[in-house]
Design a protein around this motif. Structure first.
Motif, PDB file in Angstrom:
ATOM      1  N   SER A 132      -0.917   2.061  -7.199  1.00 48.42           N
ATOM      2  CA  SER A 132      -0.910   1.468  -6.046  1.00 48.42           C
ATOM      3  C   SER A 132      -1.959   2.313  -5.358  1.00 48.42           C
ATOM      4  O   SER A 132      -2.187   3.551  -5.706  1.00 48.42           O
ATOM      5  CB  SER A 132       0.431   1.245  -5.117  1.00 48.42           C
ATOM      6  N   TRP A 133      -2.414   1.985  -4.200  1.00 45.03           N
ATOM      7  CA  TRP A 133      -3.326   2.752  -3.384  1.00 45.03           C
ATOM      8  C   TRP A 133      -2.385   3.960  -2.871  1.00 45.03           C
ATOM      9  O   TRP A 133      -3.077   4.983  -2.843  1.00 45.03           O
ATOM     10  CB  TRP A 133      -3.759   1.890  -2.186  1.00 45.03           C
ATOM     11  N   ASP A 134      -1.309   3.598  -2.448  1.00 42.46           N
ATOM     12  CA  ASP A 134      -0.449   5.159  -1.848  1.00 42.46           C
ATOM     13  C   ASP A 134      -0.191   5.983  -3.037  1.00 42.46           C
ATOM     14  O   ASP A 134      -0.274   7.284  -2.836  1.00 42.46           O
ATOM     15  CB  ASP A 134       0.761   4.626  -1.227  1.00 42.46           C
ATOM     16  N   ASP A 135       0.071   5.624  -4.482  1.00 41.35           N
ATOM     17  CA  ASP A 135       0.265   6.421  -5.507  1.00 41.35           C
ATOM     18  C   ASP A 135      -1.182   7.184  -5.815  1.00 41.35           C
ATOM     19  O   ASP A 135      -0.940   8.340  -6.029  1.00 41.35           O
ATOM     20  CB  ASP A 135       0.476   5.660  -6.742  1.00 41.35           C
ATOM     21  N   LEU A 136      -2.288   6.615  -5.562  1.00 49.02           N
ATOM     22  CA  LEU A 136      -3.252   7.389  -5.990  1.00 49.02           C
ATOM     23  C   LEU A 136      -3.647   8.322  -4.661  1.00 49.02           C
ATOM     24  O   LEU A 136      -4.113   9.381  -4.975  1.00 49.02           O
ATOM     25  CB  LEU A 136      -4.758   6.136  -5.610  1.00 49.02           C
TER      26      LEU A 136
END
Length: 324
Positions: A132-136
């Motif tokens: 996910s974008w948040d993980d990145l």
């Protein structure tokens, strides 16, 4: 780029571009600490600027190897957090570390403390299960919080379960917009884009949104692409005017390697792409393939192969790059 971006390839690449930052193939911390350290770190001073790419996760080992990078004269030390192979995963190396941003941060912090060289990280935009974008963003924030200021981002996730390393270079879709978004969100960081880039036109487009472009397999399979980099992006003249001139400039280095006992075939395999797409290019490759492995083979094999290619005036254009 394991077994590809060896010193034999890098010497050729440096004849084509004086300013491109070159990277070694990934070397594991275990190999450097417990193996033949001088052999793994050996390089020619003409390869500079040159970065050492490390694979590892143990902070003490990473720190030790970062110090070795400085000792051996490298210009940068880079931590690989993008390699998807099973072999490196089993040792907590490469892309699997994207699931452990705190561990990467700890390693980066130790490396920075051990060297005055720039410490950079090459990684994917995610891995299966953490894509996910948040993980990145969590990964970027934790690693930059440890002091890293340069991130080289392969704009694909790595699928660690179900895809081979080769498939991981092609199957997951490229998401260049994610790398652009990283630069917009973290303008204080240097964000360099990587993955599937083949032409100068593509490089120029990416440079509208990021701080730099890394070329991998295209620069290996079609090394003449590099001959236009200095004039196109650094405002400096091309160092060579033809593929033949570039290869002639490499001949003394090849002879030095032969004198050290290196087999010609171990060197010549990195020259195969130089005449890609050119009249006589196939004959060049065939002659080397048929003769470089023979006992006692020397420079005459390269010279005879080169004689099979006419010497037209080369010009570095996007159309030439695409067709090559």
């Amino acid at each position: 780029m394991m077994d590809w971006t060896t010193s034999h390839y890098r010497y050729l690449a440096r004849q084509l571009s004086r300013h491109t930052l070159l990277y070694t193939e990934m070397v594991t911390t275990g190999a450097l600490i417990h193996g033949d350290t001088p052999r793994f770190l050996r390089h020619n001073s003409e390869e500079y600027p040159l970065a050492l790419q490390l694979g590892g996760s143990n902070p003490k080992e990473l720190a030790h190897c970062a110090a070795l990078a400085e000792q051996y004269g490298f210009d940068e030390v880079n931590l690989n957090v993008g390699c998807p192979s099973d072999r490196v995963q089993n040792n907590m190396i490469g892309a699997c570390l994207m699931a452990h941003p705190d561990k990467v941060a700890e390693g980066v912090r130790a490396m920075i403390a051990a060297t005055s060289l720039p410490v950079t990280v090459k990684h994917r935009i995610g891995i299966d299960g953490r894509e996910s974008w948040d993980d990145l963003c969590e990964f970027i924030e934790k690693v930059s919080g440890a002091g890293c200021r340069t991130f080289i981002v392969h704009a694909r996730i790595a699928v660690l379960e179900g895809l081979s390393p080769k498939e991981n270079r092609n199957v997951p879709p490229l998401k260049y917009d994610w790398v652009y978004r990283l630069k917009a969100r973290y303008p204080h960081l240097e964000i360099i884009i990587n993955g599937g880039i083949r032409t100068f036109a593509e490089c120029r487009e990416h440079l509208e949104h990021t701080d730099g472009v890394m070329l991998g397999r295209e620069a290996y399979h079609n090394p003449w692409l590099l001959a236009g980099v200095d004039s196109e992006f650094f405002g400096q003249p091309m160092p060579v005017q033809s593929r033949h001139d570039a290869l002639r400039a490499v001949l003394p280095f090849i002879q030095d390697e032969l004198d050290r006992g290196v087999y010609l075939s171990h060197i010549s395999r990195h020259l195969m792409g130089l005449f890609l797409g050119q009249p006589g290019g196939r004959q060049f490759r065939r002659y080397i393939s048929e003769n470089a492995h023979k006992p006692g083979s020397g420079l005459e094999v390269i010279e005879q192969a080169m004689a099979r290619v006419p010497e037209p005036a080369d010009s570095v254009t996007d159309s030439a790059i695409v067709s090559a």
